[in-house]
Design an enzyme around this catalytic site. Structure first.
Site, PDB file in Angstrom:
ATOM      1  CB  SER A  77     -58.130  -3.417 -10.404  1.00  0.00           C
ATOM      2  OG  SER A  77     -58.890  -3.155 -11.553  1.00  0.00           O
ATOM      3  CG  ASP A 215     -60.921  -6.415 -10.404  1.00  0.00           C
ATOM      4  OD1 ASP A 215     -59.771  -6.245  -9.984  1.00  0.00           O
ATOM      5  OD2 ASP A 215     -61.750  -5.500 -10.484  1.00  0.00           O
TER       6      ASP A 215
END
Length: 386
Positions: A77, A215
């Site tokens: 991320s 993600d």
């Protein structure tokens, strides 16, 4: 449940692997791991700036960069974004961003990245600005050009499997040699917040290979430290420079793991009575927060136990703020006021003790870590010259 099971399997594999070999500093593998957390990436950015400054001071070299000292840099991320910034080369084949440039990047671009789309259907943010700025900063650079080994995680929602982008995998899986901006957007495309990312590369046969990614936290649950160690272990087995390292021998690893902060014990916690009234959407938001917090604690617990079992606890440093409150707990609050608070959190964290049992501050621990990294780099250079 599946994530916990895999952690336990790896944990006991590590404990089962014993070695009495004393690590030679020049043969130790150095690993940097950076958690996910959206705008809270400002916190580890402050830590990276301090560490790079220490390395420049110790080696009397203002051009020293983190990529010069770490064999593996991993992130998920926002941690994946930081990884790319400090490992992607510029036209002079040096990192395009110094660590001191990262916080200004967040302050300038954060409000545009986290600019609510206003749509009641689809993700909260359209991701267009994020992708645009990543393209501008990272250009056409691909994984193989990274200045050191990287480990950036994502999750393919079409194949239902994690995708880990590393240089060392490219010989076997050339389709993973994607553009860094595609990888960075993908690892940051948190469900609910940003749209998934679709792009293509090509296999060794020239066939199109499709990615449908979200993600990296879905794959590593926010903390990529175990992933980074796994990549480092494989790297050590394949590189003759680390000939003394045995499989999963963490006694010969130097690991710096940077968190993006967890909530204070009494901030945004819930009672069973409150949660009993929640619907599916409320649970969805809460579960993400709970899972990330649990992952952060448990990964640190597993790794700490392993290093202590090897009498190598000084080889592992986890830098984490465990008392975030108010707006600083939000991964998408990019208001000027909150970003300034996050800067203060990072700066204050440096002055805090590493643990309640030790008076050593994070600042002092990072200075010690910088000296180890510097000494190891010099020993490696001397060995290579013979």
């Amino acid at each position: 449940m599946a994530t916990t099971k895999s952690f336990l399997i790896l944990f006991f594999m590590i404990l089962a692997t014993t070695s009495s070999t004393c690590a030679k500093l020049e043969e130790m593998v150095t690993v940097l791991s950076i958690d996910g957390g959206g705008i809270k990436g400002i916190i580890p950015a402050i830590i990276l700036e301090f560490l790079e400054g220490q390395l420049q001071e110790v080696d009397n070299n203002k051009d020293a960069r983190l990529a010069d000292y770490f064999d593996v840099i991993g992130g998920t991320s926002t941690g994946g974004l930081l990884t790319a910034m400090i490992t992607t080369p510029n036209e002079n084949n040096r990192p395009f961003a110094a660590a001191k440039d990262i916080v200004p990047f967040y302050l300038e671009h954060g409000p545009h990245i986290f600019n609510y789309s206003g749509s009641i259907i689809g993700p909260m943010y359209d991701g267009k600005y994020l992708l645009q700025v990543l393209q501008e900063k990272l250009g056409e650079t691909r994984v193989h050009q990274a200045l050191t080994e990287v480990a950036i995680s994502s999750f393919d929602i079409k194949t239902n499997k994690p995708v880990i982008f590393t240089k060392s995998n490219l010989a076997k899986s050339p389709e993973l040699d994607a553009k860094m901006y595609d990888i960075c957007y993908s690892t940051a495309a948190a469900p609910i917040y940003f749209p998934p990312h679709y792009f293509i590369t090509h296999t060794s046969n020239g066939d199109i290979y499709e990615f449908n990614l979200v993600d990296g936290g879905v794959a590593t649950v926010g903390d990529p430290a175990l992933l980074s160690l796994s990549v480092a272990t494989r790297l050590a087995q394949e590189d003759p420079a680390f000939s003394s390292i045995k499989s999963l021998d963490y006694k010969q690893m130097l690991l710096l793991s940077l968190g993006t902060g967890t909530n204070s014990e009494f901030d945004k916690t819930y009672t069973a009575q409150e949660a009993a009234k929640w619907g599916p959407l409320r649970w969805m938001l809460a579960i993400q927060q709970m899972t990330n917090a649990a992952s952060s604690y448990m990964t640190d617990y597993y790794i700490s136990t392993v290093f202590q079992a090897r009498h190598s606890q000084n080889n592992y440093l986890r830098v984490q703020e465990n008392a975030l409150t108010g707006t600083t707990t939000e991964m998408d609050d990019a208001s000027e006021a909150n970003m300034e608070l996050l800067v203060q959190v990072g700066e204050t964290l440096l002055k805090k003790p590493v643990s309640k049992d030790s008076p050593e501050t994070y600042e002092e621990a990072l200075k010690r870590f910088a000296k180890l990294l510097s000494d190891r780099k010099k020993l490696r250079a001397n060995k290579a010259s013979y």
